[in-house]
Motif scaffolding. Structure first.
Motif: not given
Length: 230
Positions: A204-230
């Motif tokens: 939804p936004v064009s990421p620039v340096e310093g921005d971050e995307v976090r993706i939440g994934v529901c797993t059998y062990d609970g919520l896992t959040v993975r981070s992607f930096g720019f």
């Protein structure tokens, strides 16, 4: 928006040779070692795969076009994990001899607030995440449970929604995404590998340096959040 996850087709698929053949070296030399790359593959007017570009930026044409059952649209690009030999074509140029490939689902990002009904987040198993070498895709490797019934393999669906976009005092933004998954009643007998990619251009936004995307994934062990930096 959801994309169908045809798990019966996500195992390595042997490629079918197309009718056209081009003479090329069998690749017994230094270039013949098998490679595995995430690629964007191209089809021609007959919906045959003719070439690809790797995430590392290398473009290769196929020594001979091939037809792949899930690449059914002409003049289109598809994302895939491709196993291939790099060979030398008759004209001396580098070419590729595909061996097998796995479809990678490319997920558009939908605003959660625009959905009348919130999608399901049935659990999956998280394996790994990474940003493509060219910076164009955020990638997830998952294990999804599936099983065969009397009617064959059922069809599940996955999607990606944006829950919010936040910013800190310094103006650095965080895009919060969630993987959606509808098991659709498919039996959970065993796990099969699945890959999904989120185009950075779909955020939804064009990421620039310093921005971050976090993706939440529901797993059998609970919520896992993975981070992607720019």
């Amino acid at each position: 928006m959801k994309l169908l996850l045809r798990l019966a087709l996500l195992a390595l698929l042997p490629l079918l040779s197309a009718c056209e053949n081009e003479a090329y070296d069998t690749g017994d030399g230094a270039l013949s070692a098998m490679r595995a790359d995430f690629v964007v593959a191209e089809t021609d007017a007959d919906a045959r795969m003719t070439g690809f570009e790797t995430d590392g930026g290398e473009r290769l044409r196929l020594a001979s076009p091939v037809a792949v059952d899930w690449m059914d649209r002409p003049d289109t690009v598809y994302r895939a994990l491709l196993y291939y030999n790099k060979v030398t074509a008759a004209d001396g140029s580098a070419a590729a001899e595909p061996l097998s490939m796995t479809q990678v689902l490319v997920l558009p990002v939908v605003n959660a607030a625009d959905l009348a009904v919130q999608p399901k987040k049935d659990p999956v198993t998280f394996v790994s995440s990474w940003t493509s070498a060219n910076g164009r895709y955020l990638n997830l490797e998952l294990l999804v449970k599936t099983g065969k019934t009397d009617d064959g393999y059922g069809t599940q669906s996955v999607g990606m929604v944006c829950d919010s976009v936040t910013a800190d005092a310094a103006g650095r933004r965080t895009v919060w995404l969630s993987l959606t998954h509808d098991q659709s009643g498919v039996p959970e007998y065993y796990s099969t590998e699945a890959y999904v990619s989120v185009p950075v251009s779909a955020l939804p936004v064009s990421p620039v340096e310093g921005d971050e995307v976090r993706i939440g994934v529901c797993t059998y062990d609970g919520l896992t959040v993975r981070s992607f930096g720019f």
